[in-house]
Write a protein that holds these residues in place. Structure first.
Motif, PDB file in Angstrom:
ATOM      1  N   PHE A   8      -2.395   5.036   5.601  1.00 22.86           N
ATOM      2  CA  PHE A   8      -2.235   3.843   6.417  1.00 22.86           C
ATOM      3  C   PHE A   8      -1.404   2.836   5.638  1.00 22.86           C
ATOM      4  CE2 PHE A   8      -6.269   5.816   7.438  1.00 22.86           C
ATOM      5  CZ  PHE A   8      -6.149   6.002   8.809  1.00 22.86           C
ATOM      6  N   VAL A   9      -0.502   2.154   6.356  1.00 16.78           N
ATOM      7  CA  VAL A   9       0.397   1.195   5.715  1.00 16.78           C
ATOM      8  C   VAL A   9       0.446  -0.058   6.581  1.00 16.78           C
ATOM      9  CG1 VAL A   9       2.775   0.775   4.953  1.00 16.78           C
ATOM     10  CG2 VAL A   9       1.768   3.050   4.701  1.00 16.78           C
ATOM     11  N   ARG A  10       0.497  -1.182   5.909  1.00 18.10           N
ATOM     12  CA  ARG A  10       0.625  -2.459   6.611  1.00 18.10           C
ATOM     13  C   ARG A  10       1.860  -2.418   7.516  1.00 18.10           C
ATOM     14  NH1 ARG A  10       0.156  -6.844   2.457  1.00 18.10           N
ATOM     15  NH2 ARG A  10       2.402  -6.639   2.326  1.00 18.10           N
ATOM     16  N   SER A  11       1.804  -3.094   8.639  1.00 19.58           N
ATOM     17  CA  SER A  11       2.853  -3.004   9.660  1.00 19.58           C
ATOM     18  C   SER A  11       4.205  -3.551   9.221  1.00 19.58           C
ATOM     19  CB  SER A  11       2.401  -3.702  10.945  1.00 19.58           C
ATOM     20  OG  SER A  11       2.149  -5.069  10.703  1.00 19.58           O
ATOM     21  N   THR A  12       4.226  -4.554   8.363  1.00 19.67           N
ATOM     22  CA  THR A  12       5.476  -5.161   7.919  1.00 19.67           C
ATOM     23  C   THR A  12       5.505  -5.177   6.396  1.00 19.67           C
ATOM     24  OG1 THR A  12       5.453  -6.594   9.860  1.00 19.67           O
ATOM     25  CG2 THR A  12       6.952  -7.195   8.090  1.00 19.67           C
ATOM     26  N   LEU A  13       6.576  -4.606   5.841  1.00 16.64           N
ATOM     27  CA  LEU A  13       6.719  -4.551   4.389  1.00 16.64           C
ATOM     28  C   LEU A  13       8.023  -5.199   3.959  1.00 16.64           C
ATOM     29  CD1 LEU A  13       5.735  -0.825   3.657  1.00 16.64           C
ATOM     30  CD2 LEU A  13       4.264  -2.838   3.595  1.00 16.64           C
ATOM     31  N   SER A  14       7.990  -5.821   2.804  1.00 19.50           N
ATOM     32  CA  SER A  14       9.217  -6.337   2.208  1.00 19.50           C
ATOM     33  C   SER A  14       9.976  -5.159   1.594  1.00 19.50           C
ATOM     34  CB  SER A  14       8.891  -7.365   1.121  1.00 19.50           C
ATOM     35  OG  SER A  14       8.299  -6.716   0.009  1.00 19.50           O
ATOM     36  N   HIS A  30      -2.930  -1.501  -3.315  1.00 19.58           N
ATOM     37  CA  HIS A  30      -3.010  -0.155  -2.743  1.00 19.58           C
ATOM     38  C   HIS A  30      -4.390   0.404  -3.086  1.00 19.58           C
ATOM     39  CE1 HIS A  30       1.367  -0.213  -2.142  1.00 19.58           C
ATOM     40  NE2 HIS A  30       1.381  -0.867  -3.294  1.00 19.58           N
ATOM     41  N   LEU A  31      -4.902   1.263  -2.211  1.00 20.43           N
ATOM     42  CA  LEU A  31      -6.218   1.864  -2.434  1.00 20.43           C
ATOM     43  C   LEU A  31      -6.133   3.365  -2.197  1.00 20.43           C
ATOM     44  CD1 LEU A  31      -9.322   1.744  -2.844  1.00 20.43           C
ATOM     45  CD2 LEU A  31      -9.505   1.189  -0.398  1.00 20.43           C
ATOM     46  N   PHE A  32      -6.584   4.141  -3.184  1.00 22.09           N
ATOM     47  CA  PHE A  32      -6.812   5.574  -3.030  1.00 22.09           C
ATOM     48  C   PHE A  32      -8.320   5.737  -2.901  1.00 22.09           C
ATOM     49  CE2 PHE A  32      -2.988   7.153  -5.807  1.00 22.09           C
ATOM     50  CZ  PHE A  32      -2.098   6.620  -4.894  1.00 22.09           C
ATOM     51  N   LEU A  33      -8.760   6.305  -1.808  1.00 18.27           N
ATOM     52  CA  LEU A  33     -10.185   6.488  -1.561  1.00 18.27           C
ATOM     53  C   LEU A  33     -10.461   7.976  -1.391  1.00 18.27           C
ATOM     54  CD1 LEU A  33     -12.846   5.009  -1.188  1.00 18.27           C
ATOM     55  CD2 LEU A  33     -12.241   4.636   1.195  1.00 18.27           C
ATOM     56  N   VAL A  34     -11.241   8.545  -2.309  1.00 21.48           N
ATOM     57  CA  VAL A  34     -11.555   9.968  -2.318  1.00 21.48           C
ATOM     58  C   VAL A  34     -12.980  10.125  -1.797  1.00 21.48           C
ATOM     59  CG1 VAL A  34     -11.677  12.047  -3.754  1.00 21.48           C
ATOM     60  CG2 VAL A  34     -10.017  10.240  -4.314  1.00 21.48           C
ATOM     61  N   VAL A  35     -13.123  10.780  -0.641  1.00 17.48           N
ATOM     62  CA  VAL A  35     -14.418  10.863   0.046  1.00 17.48           C
ATOM     63  C   VAL A  35     -14.696  12.299   0.474  1.00 17.48           C
ATOM     64  CG1 VAL A  35     -14.160   8.480   0.881  1.00 17.48           C
ATOM     65  CG2 VAL A  35     -13.513  10.382   2.370  1.00 17.48           C
ATOM     66  N   GLY A  79      -1.749  -1.432  10.982  1.00 17.31           N
ATOM     67  CA  GLY A  79      -0.964  -1.130  12.168  1.00 17.31           C
ATOM     68  C   GLY A  79      -0.688  -2.287  13.107  1.00 17.31           C
ATOM     69  N   GLU A  80      -1.416  -3.363  12.970  1.00 21.19           N
ATOM     70  CA  GLU A  80      -1.185  -4.548  13.792  1.00 21.19           C
ATOM     71  C   GLU A  80      -1.473  -5.761  12.916  1.00 21.19           C
ATOM     72  OE1 GLU A  80      -3.433  -6.779  17.354  1.00 21.19           O
ATOM     73  OE2 GLU A  80      -3.074  -4.649  17.729  1.00 21.19           O
ATOM     74  N   ALA A  81      -0.509  -6.640  12.810  1.00 18.39           N
ATOM     75  CA  ALA A  81      -0.601  -7.778  11.873  1.00 18.39           C
ATOM     76  C   ALA A  81      -1.889  -8.577  12.028  1.00 18.39           C
ATOM     77  CB  ALA A  81       0.614  -8.684  12.035  1.00 18.39           C
ATOM     78  N   ARG A  82      -2.380  -8.752  13.223  1.00 15.59           N
ATOM     79  CA  ARG A  82      -3.587  -9.551  13.455  1.00 15.59           C
ATOM     80  C   ARG A  82      -4.820  -8.961  12.765  1.00 15.59           C
ATOM     81  NH1 ARG A  82      -7.962  -9.889  16.313  1.00 15.59           N
ATOM     82  NH2 ARG A  82      -7.722  -7.962  17.434  1.00 15.59           N
ATOM     83  N   ARG A  83      -4.889  -7.661  12.650  1.00 14.33           N
ATOM     84  CA  ARG A  83      -6.076  -6.994  12.081  1.00 14.33           C
ATOM     85  C   ARG A  83      -5.945  -6.684  10.594  1.00 14.33           C
ATOM     86  NH1 ARG A  83      -5.174  -2.784  16.162  1.00 14.33           N
ATOM     87  NH2 ARG A  83      -4.710  -1.545  14.343  1.00 14.33           N
ATOM     88  N   GLU A  84      -4.781  -6.849  10.039  1.00  9.92           N
ATOM     89  CA  GLU A  84      -4.530  -6.346   8.702  1.00  9.92           C
ATOM     90  C   GLU A  84      -5.130  -7.209   7.594  1.00  9.92           C
ATOM     91  OE1 GLU A  84      -0.563  -3.741   9.439  1.00  9.92           O
ATOM     92  OE2 GLU A  84      -0.264  -5.826   8.856  1.00  9.92           O
ATOM     93  N   VAL A  85      -5.520  -6.518   6.541  1.00  6.03           N
ATOM     94  CA  VAL A  85      -5.994  -7.168   5.321  1.00  6.03           C
ATOM     95  C   VAL A  85      -4.841  -7.165   4.324  1.00  6.03           C
ATOM     96  CG1 VAL A  85      -8.423  -6.593   5.656  1.00  6.03           C
ATOM     97  CG2 VAL A  85      -6.945  -4.979   4.464  1.00  6.03           C
ATOM     98  N   ASP A  86      -5.027  -7.814   3.198  1.00  2.00           N
ATOM     99  CA  ASP A  86      -3.986  -7.888   2.184  1.00  2.00           C
ATOM    100  C   ASP A  86      -3.998  -6.640   1.305  1.00  2.00           C
ATOM    101  OD1 ASP A  86      -1.916  -8.844   0.652  1.00  2.00           O
ATOM    102  OD2 ASP A  86      -3.205 -10.046  -0.637  1.00  2.00           O
ATOM    103  N   VAL A  87      -3.777  -5.498   1.925  1.00  2.00           N
ATOM    104  CA  VAL A  87      -3.657  -4.217   1.234  1.00  2.00           C
ATOM    105  C   VAL A  87      -2.420  -3.554   1.826  1.00  2.00           C
ATOM    106  CG1 VAL A  87      -4.729  -1.963   0.799  1.00  2.00           C
ATOM    107  CG2 VAL A  87      -6.146  -4.020   0.877  1.00  2.00           C
ATOM    108  N   VAL A  88      -1.453  -3.203   0.978  1.00  2.89           N
ATOM    109  CA  VAL A  88      -0.206  -2.628   1.474  1.00  2.89           C
ATOM    110  C   VAL A  88      -0.436  -1.226   2.011  1.00  2.89           C
ATOM    111  CG1 VAL A  88       2.129  -1.889   0.832  1.00  2.89           C
ATOM    112  CG2 VAL A  88       1.212  -4.057  -0.036  1.00  2.89           C
ATOM    113  N   SER A  89      -1.198  -0.401   1.271  1.00  5.81           N
ATOM    114  CA  SER A  89      -1.420   0.974   1.733  1.00  5.81           C
ATOM    115  C   SER A  89      -2.812   1.462   1.349  1.00  5.81           C
ATOM    116  CB  SER A  89      -0.364   1.922   1.159  1.00  5.81           C
ATOM    117  OG  SER A  89      -0.598   2.182  -0.212  1.00  5.81           O
ATOM    118  N   LEU A  90      -3.271   2.378   2.164  1.00  6.11           N
ATOM    119  CA  LEU A  90      -4.547   3.064   1.942  1.00  6.11           C
ATOM    120  C   LEU A  90      -4.291   4.545   2.104  1.00  6.11           C
ATOM    121  CD1 LEU A  90      -7.690   3.439   1.870  1.00  6.11           C
ATOM    122  CD2 LEU A  90      -7.635   3.011   4.347  1.00  6.11           C
TER     123      LEU A  90
END
Length: 182
Positions: free
Chosen positions: A8-14, A129-134, A162-173
């Protein structure tokens, strides 16, 4: 069993974040290959009542020894937040930019560890960025799957992208599912 992966990646990236994400994706691919190569070892230790540290040790052999992640590094406090977060692993991409990697097992969704890990990445001033191993599945005493954390984590945490309104300050998961699912 193939290692399952969800990205998953934030919708808008620099432009800088796009370049950084290419590095993060390469590290994520290394982790996926490592987990795949050690899938049989993981299956041996991912059993009913096993300690999560057994899986973490297998993941650690790649992250710390080959890729240069630090283990249980205390993340500095952010202005206004006193967290002293201590992720399982941390990788510095550049000053004040990094990746948190967490390995979960039994409490992934039952104790909301997945949400806590995303929150940790969100409020950490130097983690983007977050790597989550589950686990793909957790087992009961009879050997049947009692829950399927990977699918639930993919759905729950994917909602924050995927939608700016719901996003947290994490570039990728990147979510990695280990172990057999049936």
């Amino acid at each position: 069993m193939d290692i399952q992966v969800a990205r998953f990646v934030r919708s808008t990236l620099s432009t800088d974040e796009e370049r950084e994400l290419a590095r993060v994706d390469a590290l994520a691919d290394e982790l996926r290959r490592h987990l795949q190569e050690h899938a049989a070892d993981i299956d041996l230790v991912h059993v009913y009542r096993a300690q999560s540290s057994a899986v973490q040790l297998i993941v650690s052999s790649l992250l710390t020894e080959r890729l240069g992640f630090g283990e249980e590094v205390v993340v500095p406090e952010s202005e206004g937040f006193v967290t002293r977060a201590r992720p399982d692993f941390f990788y510095e991409l550049s000053p004040a930019r990094g990746i948190i990697a967490e390995v979960e097992r039994g409490g992934t969704t039952t104790n909301n560890h997945d949400l806590k890990d995303l929150w940790k990445a969100h409020i950490s001033p130097n983690a983007h960025h977050l790597f989550l191993v589950v686990p793909n599945a957790n087992w009961n005493e009879a050997g049947a799957a009692r829950e399927r954390p990977f699918a639930r984590v993919r759905s729950r945490l994917g909602a924050f992208f995927g939608e700016a309104r719901r996003e947290v300050d994490v570039v990728s998961l990147h979510v990695f599912g280990y172990g057999r699912s049936v």
